[in-house]
Structures are given as structure tokens and as C-alpha cells.
Scaffold this motif. Structure first.
Motif, PDB file in Angstrom:
ATOM      1  N   THR A 218     -13.346 -10.911  -7.002  1.00 24.52           N
ATOM      2  CA  THR A 218     -12.220 -11.539  -6.321  1.00 24.52           C
ATOM      3  C   THR A 218     -10.900 -11.221  -7.013  1.00 24.52           C
ATOM      4  N   PHE A 219      -9.987 -10.605  -6.267  1.00 23.19           N
ATOM      5  CA  PHE A 219      -8.643 -10.361  -6.782  1.00 23.19           C
ATOM      6  C   PHE A 219      -7.712 -10.007  -5.631  1.00 23.19           C
ATOM      7  N   TYR A 220      -6.433 -10.270  -5.847  1.00 22.85           N
ATOM      8  CA  TYR A 220      -5.394  -9.918  -4.876  1.00 22.85           C
ATOM      9  C   TYR A 220      -5.213  -8.406  -4.880  1.00 22.85           C
ATOM     10  N   THR A 221      -5.178  -7.801  -3.705  1.00 20.46           N
ATOM     11  CA  THR A 221      -5.063  -6.350  -3.589  1.00 20.46           C
ATOM     12  C   THR A 221      -3.652  -5.905  -3.244  1.00 20.46           C
ATOM     13  N   LEU A 222      -3.111  -6.435  -2.155  1.00 25.68           N
ATOM     14  CA  LEU A 222      -1.774  -6.025  -1.713  1.00 25.68           C
ATOM     15  C   LEU A 222      -1.292  -6.956  -0.613  1.00 25.68           C
ATOM     16  N   THR A 223      -0.018  -6.817  -0.253  1.00 28.56           N
ATOM     17  CA  THR A 223       0.552  -7.508   0.897  1.00 28.56           C
ATOM     18  C   THR A 223       1.358  -6.512   1.713  1.00 28.56           C
ATOM     19  N   ASP A 224       1.079  -6.475   3.025  1.00 23.22           N
ATOM     20  CA  ASP A 224       1.844  -5.639   3.949  1.00 23.22           C
ATOM     21  C   ASP A 224       2.814  -6.519   4.731  1.00 23.22           C
ATOM     22  N   ILE A 225       4.078  -6.091   4.793  1.00 20.10           N
ATOM     23  CA  ILE A 225       5.085  -6.753   5.616  1.00 20.10           C
ATOM     24  C   ILE A 225       5.600  -5.710   6.607  1.00 20.10           C
TER      25      ILE A 225
ATOM     26  N   TYR B 188       8.845  -0.338  10.396  1.00 16.47           N
ATOM     27  CA  TYR B 188       8.896  -0.099   8.952  1.00 16.47           C
ATOM     28  C   TYR B 188       7.968  -1.089   8.262  1.00 16.47           C
ATOM     29  N   LEU B 189       7.176  -0.602   7.318  1.00 16.82           N
ATOM     30  CA  LEU B 189       6.238  -1.424   6.556  1.00 16.82           C
ATOM     31  C   LEU B 189       6.558  -1.310   5.075  1.00 16.82           C
ATOM     32  N   THR B 190       6.603  -2.460   4.412  1.00 13.71           N
ATOM     33  CA  THR B 190       6.683  -2.506   2.960  1.00 13.71           C
ATOM     34  C   THR B 190       5.348  -2.991   2.420  1.00 13.71           C
ATOM     35  N   ARG B 191       4.741  -2.249   1.530  1.00 17.76           N
ATOM     36  CA  ARG B 191       3.456  -2.636   0.918  1.00 17.76           C
ATOM     37  C   ARG B 191       3.691  -2.966  -0.552  1.00 17.76           C
TER      38      ARG B 191
ATOM     39  N   SER C 232       3.931  -2.412  -7.661  1.00 17.53           N
ATOM     40  CA  SER C 232       4.545  -1.210  -7.111  1.00 17.53           C
ATOM     41  C   SER C 232       4.658  -1.362  -5.594  1.00 17.53           C
ATOM     42  N   THR C 233       5.525  -0.579  -4.982  1.00 17.51           N
ATOM     43  CA  THR C 233       5.741  -0.694  -3.543  1.00 17.51           C
ATOM     44  C   THR C 233       5.566   0.661  -2.871  1.00 17.51           C
ATOM     45  N   ALA C 234       5.130   0.594  -1.627  1.00 17.55           N
ATOM     46  CA  ALA C 234       5.056   1.771  -0.770  1.00 17.55           C
ATOM     47  C   ALA C 234       5.881   1.489   0.475  1.00 17.55           C
ATOM     48  N   HIS C 235       6.418   2.548   1.071  1.00 20.04           N
ATOM     49  CA  HIS C 235       7.281   2.411   2.237  1.00 20.04           C
ATOM     50  C   HIS C 235       6.709   3.278   3.360  1.00 20.04           C
ATOM     51  N   ARG C 236       6.533   2.659   4.540  1.00 19.82           N
ATOM     52  CA  ARG C 236       5.907   3.370   5.654  1.00 19.82           C
ATOM     53  C   ARG C 236       6.801   3.287   6.882  1.00 19.82           C
TER      54      ARG C 236
ATOM     55  N   THR D 126       1.965   7.188  14.984  1.00 16.86           N
ATOM     56  CA  THR D 126       2.060   8.048  13.804  1.00 16.86           C
ATOM     57  C   THR D 126       2.802   7.270  12.723  1.00 16.86           C
ATOM     58  N   ASP D 127       2.469   7.537  11.459  1.00 20.43           N
ATOM     59  CA  ASP D 127       3.207   6.890  10.369  1.00 20.43           C
ATOM     60  C   ASP D 127       3.250   7.801   9.151  1.00 20.43           C
ATOM     61  N   GLN D 128       4.244   7.536   8.306  1.00 20.29           N
ATOM     62  CA  GLN D 128       4.467   8.329   7.099  1.00 20.29           C
ATOM     63  C   GLN D 128       4.689   7.351   5.949  1.00 20.29           C
ATOM     64  N   THR D 129       3.893   7.487   4.885  1.00 21.28           N
ATOM     65  CA  THR D 129       3.948   6.561   3.753  1.00 21.28           C
ATOM     66  C   THR D 129       4.423   7.289   2.506  1.00 21.28           C
TER      67      THR D 129
END
Length: 213
Positions: A52-59, A77-80, A86-90, A112-115
Motif C-alpha cells: 500500500t502506497f500513494y502512486t500519483l494524482t492526475d488533474i 491539459y493534464l498535470t500528473r 515530480s510532475t508530468a505535463h500532458r 491523442t496525447d503527448q506527455t
């Protein structure tokens, strides 16, 4: 990974909060917040162990415009936010076609998406999802009634030399409240890593709450 890598099986939960606002008659904006929490991990379902652990949050924010009778085009637009902060941008582009068939509707979504990640290799994906909402009573999903929803999605993933294919299947039971809010509970099954290793299996229990403003 090479072709000899072992499969990985994960089980977790994804609670979702989905807010939708319509503007005039053609435009709408959709905001979704979806954290992921992993509960179990193993090589197979029979060897799962607690992890059990927190993995990520998508907004995710998607702005759509209706075209024709019920179809729409959209951009988003998605912020992970990942567990190490750390953050990813999609960036997202999509086209949705909806066909009504008596007691149910069929929706086709082409996306389609680009991360992009700082210091990482960009990921490009092409996605097709077919889904259906089915009224369990009567011809339509009326207030204070349950409904069944199922979706099947196929993703082609391009990431430098690590190209991949992913398939998702999500059966869901939903309830439509009198105020048009909805709650859905279902299982999101994902299988991937077809090309570069043995397939990985992920089972996410989804609990979503949807309401329009």
C-alpha cells in the motif's frame, strides 16, 4: 525490459471527482481529479503481497465544443503529480461521437496525447475507446435509478525505443441521483507491455463521483 522479464500484477484504487460545467449551448469544461493508491503487488494474482502506497494524482481539464447533434471536439491539459513530487505535463486532443440506441448509447472517443517530463523522454499515444451506458429500467437512465456502463480502450504508445500497446476494460455500475449527480463503482483492468516484455496486469477499483455545475 527484455523479452525474458516477468509479468507484474498490481491491484489498487482510483477515487475520482469529476466536475462538468456547460457554457451557453455548445461549450463545456470538464475537471477531473484522480489519485491512485496501490494496495497489492505480485507476479500473479495468487502471489500478491501488501504494498500500500500513494502512486500519483492526475488533474485533468478538457474543454469541448459540440459539433453536429451530439458529437464534440475537445482539447485538454493534464498535470500528473507523482509520489516523488515530480510532475508530468500532458496535452490532449479528442473527438467524440455518440450514437443513441433505444435503452443505451454508444460513445466512440478518438484521442491523442503527448506527455513531457523534465529530463525524460516524451511519450506520444493514440487512443480509441468505445463505451456504452445501459439503462437497467425503462428506456433512459432516469433520476434515482441504477445503470450499467462498460468501456473498452486501446492505446498505441510511442516512447523512444520503448514502444508499447495497452488494452483497458472497465465494467461499472452507476447510480443517477435526482439532482443529476452520479456515482460509479467499477473495475478498471489494464494489460500492457506486449512488445518489450511479458504482459503486465493492473486492476484498479474505481469509485467516481460526477456532478454538473
Amino acid at each position: 525490459m527484455n523479452a525474458q522479464s516477468q509479468s507484474v500484477t498490481n491491484v489498487g484504487v482510483i477515487p475520482k471527482l469529476n466536475i462538468k460545467k456547460k457554457f451557453e449551448t455548445l461549450w463545456s469544461i470538464n475537471l477531473e481529479i484522480a489519485p491512485r493508491i496501490e494496495l497489492l503487488e505480485g507476479g500473479t494474482l495468487s502471489t500478491l503481497e501488501n504494498s500500500t502506497f500513494y502512486t500519483l494524482t492526475d488533474i485533468t481539464t478538457v474543454v469541448s465544443r459540440t459539433v453536429g447533434v451530439s458529437n464534440s471536439v475537445g482539447m485538454g491539459y493534464l498535470t500528473r503529480i507523482e509520489e516523488d513530487q515530480s510532475t508530468a505535463h500532458r496535452f490532449i486532443q479528442q473527438y467524440v461521437l455518440i450514437d443513441y440506441k433505444g435503452t443505451y448509447r454508444i460513445a466512440h472517443r478518438f484521442r491523442t496525447d503527448q506527455t513531457f517530463r523534465k529530463g525524460g523522454v516524451p511519450t506520444f499515444r493514440a487512443r480509441y475507446r468505445i463505451s456504452s451506458d445501459i439503462a437497467l429500467r425503462g428506456q433512459t437512465v432516469d433520476p434515482n435509478e441504477f445503470y450499467f456502463k462498460i468501456s473498452n480502450e486501446y492505446l498505441g504508445i510511442l516512447r523512444d525505443q520503448a514502444n508499447d500497446i495497452e488494452i483497458r476494460l472497465t465494467p461499472t455500475l452507476g447510480y443517477n441521483f435526482k439532482n443529476k449527480n452520479k456515482v460509479e463503482v467499477g473495475l478498471d483492468y489494464r494489460i500492457d507491455s506486449f512488445i518489450n516484455s511479458n504482459p503486465d496486469h493492473r486492476y484498479w477499483i474505481q469509485v467516481g463521483y460526477y456532478f454538473p455545475l
